[in-house]
Design a protein around this motif. Structure first.
Motif: not given
Length: 195
Positions: A9-10, A14-16, A45-47, A55-57
């Motif tokens: 979540x962090x 943060x990125x999105x 969609x991009x962010x 964050x996938x891992x």
């Protein structure tokens, strides 16, 4: 899986959220003060895709760690903790194993972002146009509730496929599409709405 969930979540938020305004400005035509719904969807969609990729891992570890817990005292856990789950997955499946299911996760996120943003705007607009509510907290709450409901209904199939694919042992599915086909043929369409 709480630690990995918090890490996800962090890093994801943060990125999105952190890049959303910058990306929205990037997509907005020069000299324009107004941001269209298409621009907002593209920015979301991009962010969202960028956030999922980063964050996938943490998402893989969260899902695997949660699935590895067995009921009953004395049962063997596959992972002793969140950091052990990262190491074990990387050791057994390679670093690519930590990014397993990235494409369905990006797809899921794009669907949720689009469904939430578009339905939120439509519901809010209708509530205001028909004078059912004024532009205040109750209007925003009802719009957000409706948007969340719609996004969940639309995104659940992709979410179920993503989770099953990410949690599957190596070789069980050739791809997320293969996972989806096996679910439909073996369990029927209601499998997409489990949970």
């Amino acid at each position: 899986g709480l630690v990995a969930g918090l890490q996800r979540q962090m890093s994801f938020a943060s990125v999105r959220i952190g890049l959303y305004d910058s990306v929205k400005q990037f997509y907005t035509p020069k000299g324009s003060d107004h941001c269209s719904i298409t621009t907002r969807i593209l920015a979301g969609c991009t962010t969202g895709a960028m956030a999922v990729t980063c964050a996938q891992p943490t998402d893989v570890v969260k899902i695997r760690f949660q699935a590895s817990v067995h009921a009953g005292p004395g049962s063997n856990r596959k992972y002793s903790g969140t950091m052990d789950a990262y190491r074990t997955i990387a050791r057994e499946e390679g670093v690519r194993g930590l990014w397993k299911g990235t494409l369905p996760n990006i797809t899921r996120n794009a669907i949720i972002n689009c469904a939430e943003m578009v339905t939120y705007d439509i519901i809010k607009e209708k509530l205001l146009n028909y004078h059912l509510l004024t532009d205040n907290f109750p209007c925003h709450f009802v719009s957000a509730f409706g948007a969340g409901f719609c996004a969940t209904v639309v995104a659940s199939p992709v979410d179920v496929v993503k989770t099953r694919y990410m949690n599957s042992p190596p070789g069980q599915y050739r791809s997320p599409f293969d996972c989806m086909l096996k679910m439909v043929t073996q369990e029927g369409p209601t499998a997409f709405y489990k949970g």
